[in-house]
Enzyme design. Structure first.
Site, short mmCIF file in Angstrom:
data_model
loop_
_atom_site.label_atom_id
_atom_site.label_comp_id
_atom_site.label_asym_id
_atom_site.label_seq_id
_atom_site.Cartn_x
_atom_site.Cartn_y
_atom_site.Cartn_z
N HIS A 184 0.78 -1.21 -0.04
CA HIS A 184 -0.11 0.08 0.12
C HIS A 184 0.92 1.57 0.02
O HIS A 184 0.50 2.19 -0.35
CB HIS A 184 -0.91 0.01 1.25
CG HIS A 184 -0.30 0.34 2.51
ND1 HIS A 184 0.45 -0.47 3.19
CD2 HIS A 184 -0.10 1.50 3.27
CE1 HIS A 184 0.78 0.16 4.10
NE2 HIS A 184 0.62 1.05 4.28
N ARG A 185 1.90 1.01 0.45
CA ARG A 185 2.87 2.61 0.44
C ARG A 185 3.11 3.18 -0.90
O ARG A 185 3.44 2.28 -2.10
CB ARG A 185 4.14 2.10 1.20
CG ARG A 185 4.05 1.69 2.51
CD ARG A 185 5.23 1.70 3.52
NE ARG A 185 4.82 1.28 4.70
CZ ARG A 185 4.85 2.08 5.74
NH1 ARG A 185 4.64 3.30 5.62
NH2 ARG A 185 4.65 1.66 6.81
#
Length: 371
Positions: A213-214
């Site tokens: 998700h980063r």
């Protein structure tokens, strides 16, 4: 005995797992009243409400419903609304004696800032963690929160060292352990009774778990595609399950990569999962590929290899003695390490002694004794 009133703030998915054992621990003190304030920083039901149910947390006493937004907008709204809650309590002659925050999300920093400006002392659970990468919003949140908190509850020895270096006095520092691990150990037996492996046709120890998700991994189409290509290739040797975060799903779709991902027959795509289902998957995986901070810790306690898609970590004990390896977004290194896991060449690791499932009890004792 004088009543002790605590404002306990949660806002995003990791906060729920950290606050649950604390709320249970405070129940051992009849004179302690906990008021649970949910900022609503995470608003998707799969990332928020379901965790209250699964973790056995009481429903919030106060819900701020902030929702998503830029860092500035979200922080400002939380700051404004938390300030109102704290002021209202004081005006009704029922003020808070202390505010308790966990982790490093926007809710953590904003709530702490609102409290100290009103003269309410702050206890920060998971204090002292440092990645030394100020491009990470979480790092800024950690630094600011620690700088204005007077009770620093630390999960690993590096946190004590960091805080001392930053000038914090010894009397404010408490090495208490890891509340995330409290929750893991408390719910692991229940998680393994679930049917998530059966639903996704997985066998214990014969699949890998992926989370991404980063921004550094998912916002650049070339980087994201290279990482996905490795996962697709490795899935031919080891089945993978990939619960897709809404933000990541949008990037994959926007970059035209979803069909490629769906065409990999041995790579299972799943929606965001509740904590129990996710714990069942992580605890029985052969390997975890993630950019999550919490999963670095959990995998070390579970003894599962963890390939961490970050160039740095604020949890060095997970790489120095644990099961995590920093990969960054180096697709070639990810490929080599995954092959090492499949071939049985990957390192072993162990967790700290203080990660024993009793961190919340120690925290509650410190807060009650010093308030």
């Amino acid at each position: 005995m004088k009543k002790l009133r605590l404002a306990c703030v949660v806002g995003a998915r990791p906060n729920f797992m950290k606050m649950a054992p604390l709320l249970r621990a405070f129940e051992a003190y009849p004179h302690v009243e906990t008021v649970l304030i949910h900022t609503g920083q995470h608003y998707d039901r799969n990332l928020s409400d379901v965790f209250f149910e699964e973790l056995g947390i009481k429903h919030p006493d106060v819900s701020l419903n902030v929702g998503s937004g830029s860092h500035g907008v979200q922080t400002a709204q939380i700051l404004e609304k938390i300030e109102g809650v704290l002021q209202n309590a004081a005006s009704e002659n029922d003020p808070f004696d202390r505010l308790v925050v966990v982790g490093d999300v926007n809710s953590t920093m904003a709530a702490a800032l609102a409290a100290v400006k009103l003269g309410i002392p702050v206890a920060h659970v998971e204090a002292g963690l440092r990645s030394f990468d100020r491009t990470m919003p979480e790092e800024i949140n950690r630094i600011v929160t620690d700088s204005i908190s007077d009770m620093l509850l630390v999960s690993e020895p590096s946190g004590i060292e960091n805080l001392k270096r930053e000038g914090k006095p010894d009397e404010q520092l408490h090495l208490v352990g890891n509340v995330m691990i409290d929750t893991l150990l408390h719910l692991l037996p229940k998680a393994k009774q679930g049917d998530v492996l059966t639903r996704y046709e997985l066998s214990p120890g014969e699949y890998g778990l992926v989370t991404l998700h980063r921004p550094a991994n998912v916002d650049d189409p070339k980087i994201l595609e290279a990482l996905l290509d490795v996962l697709i290739e490795v899935s031919q040797k080891l089945k993978l399950i990939f619960p897709i975060h809404p933000r990541t799903e949008k990037r994959i779709t926007d970059f035209g990569l979803m069909e490629k991902l769906k065409s990999a027959s041995n790579l299972v795509l799943a929606p965001p999962l509740g904590y129990l289902d996710f714990l069942a998957l992580s605890s029985q995986a052969k390997v975890i590929v993630t950019d999550s901070g919490g999963l670095q810790e959990e995998s070390t306690v579970l003894g599962v290899p963890c390939l961490t898609l970050r160039p740095n970590t604020e949890r060095p004990c997970t790489t120095e003695g644990g099961t995590s390896t920093l990969i960054g977004n180096d697709a070639a290194l990810l490929h080599r390490c995954l092959n090492d896991v499949v071939a049985g060449r990957y390192k072993e690791g162990k967790a700290l002694d203080v990660w024993d499932g009793k961190a919340a009890e120690r925290i509650a004792s410190v807060i009650v004794e010093r308030c």
